[in-house]
Scaffold this active site. Sequence first.
Site, PDB file in Angstrom:
ATOM      1  N   ARG A 249      27.479   5.483  14.348  1.00 20.55           N
ATOM      2  CA  ARG A 249      28.559   4.575  13.988  1.00 20.55           C
ATOM      3  C   ARG A 249      29.921   5.208  14.260  1.00 20.55           C
ATOM      4  O   ARG A 249      30.068   6.430  14.285  1.00 20.55           O
ATOM      5  CB  ARG A 249      28.473   4.177  12.515  1.00 20.55           C
ATOM      6  N   LYS A 274      28.755   5.368   5.686  1.00 19.83           N
ATOM      7  CA  LYS A 274      28.523   4.019   5.158  1.00 19.83           C
ATOM      8  C   LYS A 274      27.555   4.030   3.982  1.00 19.83           C
ATOM      9  O   LYS A 274      27.787   3.353   2.974  1.00 19.83           O
ATOM     10  CB  LYS A 274      27.982   3.107   6.262  1.00 19.83           C
ATOM     11  N   HIS A 348      30.196  -1.360  18.220  1.00 21.61           N
ATOM     12  CA  HIS A 348      28.949  -1.640  17.515  1.00 21.61           C
ATOM     13  C   HIS A 348      27.942  -2.347  18.413  1.00 21.61           C
ATOM     14  O   HIS A 348      26.731  -2.247  18.185  1.00 21.61           O
ATOM     15  CB  HIS A 348      29.234  -2.485  16.276  1.00 21.61           C
ATOM     16  N   ARG A 351      25.419  -0.034  19.772  1.00 21.51           N
ATOM     17  CA  ARG A 351      24.313   0.268  18.850  1.00 21.51           C
ATOM     18  C   ARG A 351      23.232  -0.803  18.967  1.00 21.51           C
ATOM     19  O   ARG A 351      22.036  -0.509  18.972  1.00 21.51           O
ATOM     20  CB  ARG A 351      24.825   0.325  17.400  1.00 21.51           C
ATOM     21  N   HIS A 374      19.559   3.016   9.165  1.00 22.12           N
ATOM     22  CA  HIS A 374      19.480   1.844   8.296  1.00 22.12           C
ATOM     23  C   HIS A 374      18.774   2.198   6.994  1.00 22.12           C
ATOM     24  O   HIS A 374      17.812   2.967   6.986  1.00 22.12           O
ATOM     25  CB  HIS A 374      18.716   0.714   8.999  1.00 22.12           C
ATOM     26  N   TYR A 383      17.357  -6.947  15.064  1.00 22.18           N
ATOM     27  CA  TYR A 383      17.479  -6.724  16.505  1.00 22.18           C
ATOM     28  C   TYR A 383      16.301  -7.303  17.285  1.00 22.18           C
ATOM     29  O   TYR A 383      16.329  -7.329  18.512  1.00 22.18           O
ATOM     30  CB  TYR A 383      17.601  -5.223  16.784  1.00 22.18           C
TER      31      TYR A 383
END
Length: 402
Positions: A249, A274, A348, A351, A374, A383
């Site tokens: 990120r 995050k 992003h 990613r 995650h 995804y």
Amino acid sequence: ELVDRYVQNLARLGYCRSSIKNYKVFCRQLTVYIEKNGFFCFSEQHAMQFLDDCYGLSRKEALRETTRNDRHIRQMVRKIIRFHQDSSIGRVSPSSNKMIDSEELRLALSLYSHDNAARGLVKSTRENLKQSATRFLTFVDAQPIRHVAEITAQTIFAYMDTLAVYRYKTIGQVLTCLRSLLRFLHSAGLHPLDLSGIVPRRQARKGGSIPSVWSHDDVLRLIATIDQGNPCGKRDYAILLMVCRLGIRAGDIRNLKLDHIDWNRNLIAFAQSKTGQPVHLPLLKDVGWALIDYLRHGRPVCDSPYVFLSLNAPHRQLSEGNCFYHIIRRCLSLARIEASFKQKVGLHSLRHTLAGALLEKRTPLPVISGILGHASVETTGIYLKAAENDLRECSLSLPGGF
């Protein structure tokens, strides 16, 4: 009268002199148009008609030919319409509580910020909460309301009406921050009632949208456009590779320190900004060589512990709000890659592209979840929507020759 009140509020909110001058010039054009066409008062319909007749924005938007200046003009009209409706300037970028006239409201914002810091919230969360609280209290101050106890349910409902132009997810985030502020105002004894209960809860639409992804060829063209013959190019090349190859990120790239890289074990280990969860990623050969090239020949000589620094003195850690969007836009322009109308082209999206590529290689979801950092495999499952080839294999044959 509308223009005068609008300009006064721009000055009250701390807009610089040049910006106010630009708004005055634009409002004068709008006023002349309204008077010329015999309209007796301002309305949203007249303002949108002004955009079409004088700037042809509807035609340009249909042909996707709008320029940066066109978008700026449309934004100014939307702000004037918003102000005409509820005396609110709309979405602003509050950097401090100087935008609020009421001393009591400024004090409430300051106490709220200190309370969030005392609770140990991460910096990004504190900034989001403060920004959302500033917008609400700025709206309250414009009513005008000078005391926290004067905030009522009608005030909150009026503020929520101003959020209608935002996306579903954005509205949900703003309402969450608003509930947090209202709970604090009551618990701190600044308001006799806990008004957080009247703020509706919007259930998050997990996986509601399809992630934006790039083709493999476009990613290669994107990276190939970077000129690695100068310090800026060496830094940008290393950053893009870390996103494309490892899915790191933007916030973690900004906070990456020299001691997070274990050269002996070919490993990058850090705690995610995050989630706070630790993540261990392999230091791939191309990423490693890009970092070495930057550290040896591109990074300024200083004692900062951070890997990526600003190029100009004083050399510091990259700013908190830097999402490296400028790198993507510059590379897109040089590579002459045309993004679709609804496609997001931020960092992003790379990613998302990495996740899609791993899915095509039949990489298990738990492994992808670990790579992307995650907290849940359900998040990674979003995804799957971008894996078109895999979805085609799931299609069913219908009877009757369809």
